[in-house]
Motif scaffolding. Structure first.
Motif, short mmCIF file in Angstrom:
data_model
loop_
_atom_site.label_atom_id
_atom_site.label_comp_id
_atom_site.label_asym_id
_atom_site.label_seq_id
_atom_site.Cartn_x
_atom_site.Cartn_y
_atom_site.Cartn_z
N ILE A 35 0.85 -1.19 0.00
CA ILE A 35 0.00 0.00 0.00
C ILE A 35 0.88 1.23 0.00
O ILE A 35 1.61 1.49 0.97
N ASP A 36 0.84 2.01 -1.06
CA ASP A 36 1.70 3.18 -1.19
C ASP A 36 0.89 4.46 -1.00
O ASP A 36 -0.22 4.58 -1.49
N GLY A 37 1.48 5.40 -0.26
CA GLY A 37 0.87 6.71 -0.12
C GLY A 37 -0.29 6.78 0.85
O GLY A 37 -1.06 7.75 0.81
N GLY A 189 -9.53 6.15 0.48
CA GLY A 189 -9.44 7.22 -0.50
C GLY A 189 -8.68 6.77 -1.74
O GLY A 189 -7.98 5.75 -1.75
N TYR A 190 -8.83 7.54 -2.81
CA TYR A 190 -8.12 7.22 -4.04
C TYR A 190 -6.64 7.57 -3.90
O TYR A 190 -6.28 8.53 -3.20
N PRO A 191 -5.76 6.81 -4.55
CA PRO A 191 -4.33 7.12 -4.46
C PRO A 191 -4.00 8.38 -5.26
O PRO A 191 -4.74 8.79 -6.15
N SER A 192 -2.86 8.97 -4.92
CA SER A 192 -2.36 10.09 -5.70
C SER A 192 -1.94 9.59 -7.08
O SER A 192 -1.68 8.39 -7.26
N MET A 197 0.55 5.47 -10.39
CA MET A 197 1.53 5.09 -11.40
C MET A 197 2.47 4.01 -10.86
O MET A 197 2.78 3.03 -11.56
N ALA A 198 2.91 4.18 -9.60
CA ALA A 198 3.79 3.17 -9.00
C ALA A 198 3.06 1.84 -8.85
O ALA A 198 3.66 0.77 -9.01
#
Length: 342
Positions: A35-37, A189-192, A197-198
């Motif tokens: 899970i990023d960000g 929430g939606y990722p940045s 992209m990552a």
């Protein structure tokens, strides 16, 4: 003198708090490989784990709710079971059933998936209330009663449940008693754009969960939970918690305020939040950080407040933000109340 058996191997508070932060850092790094960000959501999940609580993750489909739950579970060497909540799920599918054994001519109990250290409940609000109610005793008392016999659930025990917004087709609102047993609720929430992209680069060709390995175990989590219980909470901070919870019951836009159980969950999560910051004492800031995740999902706004179409989660979050702005923090020694800077 240390009286809690879970702390018998620890040395001193400063060293222990540092060790807790180090273990939490390893778990965080493991989850962040998947899970990023979403640092805030991961921090809240760690706080709930260390405060002996249960976590509700609510958001639209496809934003990583189940991925977060599975990544956290796989980062700990413990018994993990998953329950897919569906409309035809029965209470016995959760708790277990008694089955007649013809060899012994007696009934024997076959444990259900709730007999684990971490239980991942996927889409909990798609099941019938009778299936959801099977978790009530488990989550509050850490035990299961089937056919008049009570079975204990071994610590640590944590339920991580996901749910879609009630506006989605096929869902139903969780009963108030069920929501009140969840220590905290978070939204992914939606990722940045950068994180998305990552994700396309790292998740597009394989399952990221296959690379997640345990970085701690159940025994160590038990010791860390025992350590969190020793974090000091001053009388002033305790009074602040009582004032916040009381303010939810008196707010003009609220028909049902937070329960006494909510106050207990708030003080436990504030202790865990302080420990993650390597402090052996709780600040009002810790309480304020955890107030919305811990209290918002327990509130019921007046129906006329919801007529505007604003989601109930946002309404309750806004109400709590107003309460946090209005309720003052009491100075030590009973001096004049002082509004705490947020």
């Amino acid at each position: 003198m240390v009286t809690d058996p879970g702390l018998r191997h620890w040395r001193d508070p400063v060293t222990d708090i540092g060790h807790l932060a180090e273990v939490a850092g390893r778990v965080r790094a493991s989850v962040e490989t998947v899970i990023d960000g979403k640092g805030e959501a991961i921090t809240t999940a760690l706080v709930v784990l260390l405060s002996e609580g249960h976590l509700l993750i609510e958001d639209v489909p496809g934003v990583g709710k189940t991925m977060l739950a599975k990544a956290l579970a796989r980062s700990i060497d413990a018994r993990v079971r998953r329950i897919q909540f569906t409309p035809d799920l029965l209470p016995g599918d959760v708790t277990g059933v008694s089955v007649y054994n013809q060899g012994t001519r007696d009934f024997e109990f076959r444990p259900g998936p709730v007999f684990a250290n971490i239980v991942v409940g996927d889409e909990i609000n798609r099941a019938e209330p009778k299936a959801q109610s099977a978790l009530l005793e488990c989550m509050e008392e850490h035990q299961v009663t089937v056919d008049g016999v009570t079975y204990r659930l071994e610590p640590p025990f944590m339920v991580i449940a996901t749910q879609n917004p009630v506006e989605m087709e096929g869902t139903r609102a969780l009963p108030e008693a069920q929501r009140d047993r969840f220590t905290a609720r978070i939204s992914m929430g939606y990722p940045s754009p950068a994180a998305e992209m990552a994700m396309l680069d790292s998740h597009g060709s394989n399952n990221p969960l296959t690379g997640v390995t345990p970085v701690t175990d159940a025994a160590e989590i038990i010791r860390l939970v025992a350590l969190v219980r020793t974090v000091h909470v001053s009388p002033e901070v305790r009074q602040y918690i009582v004032d916040l919870v009381g303010a939810t019951r008196a707010h003009p836009d609220v028909s049902l305020g937070a329960s006494p159980r909510a106050a207990l969950h708030l003080i436990r999560t504030a202790r865990a939040r302080a420990a993650l910051d390597q402090r052996a004492f709780v600040l009002p800031d810790d309480v304020q950080e955890m107030a919305i995740p811990v209290l918002a999902h327990r509130l019921l706004a007046h129906p006329e407040i919801l007529l505007s179409g604003e989601p109930a989660t946002e309404v309750c979050g806004r109400i709590l933000a107003d309460i946090l702005d209005r309720v003052p923090v009491v100075r030590p020694g009973g001096a004049r109340p002082l509004r705490h800077g947020r």
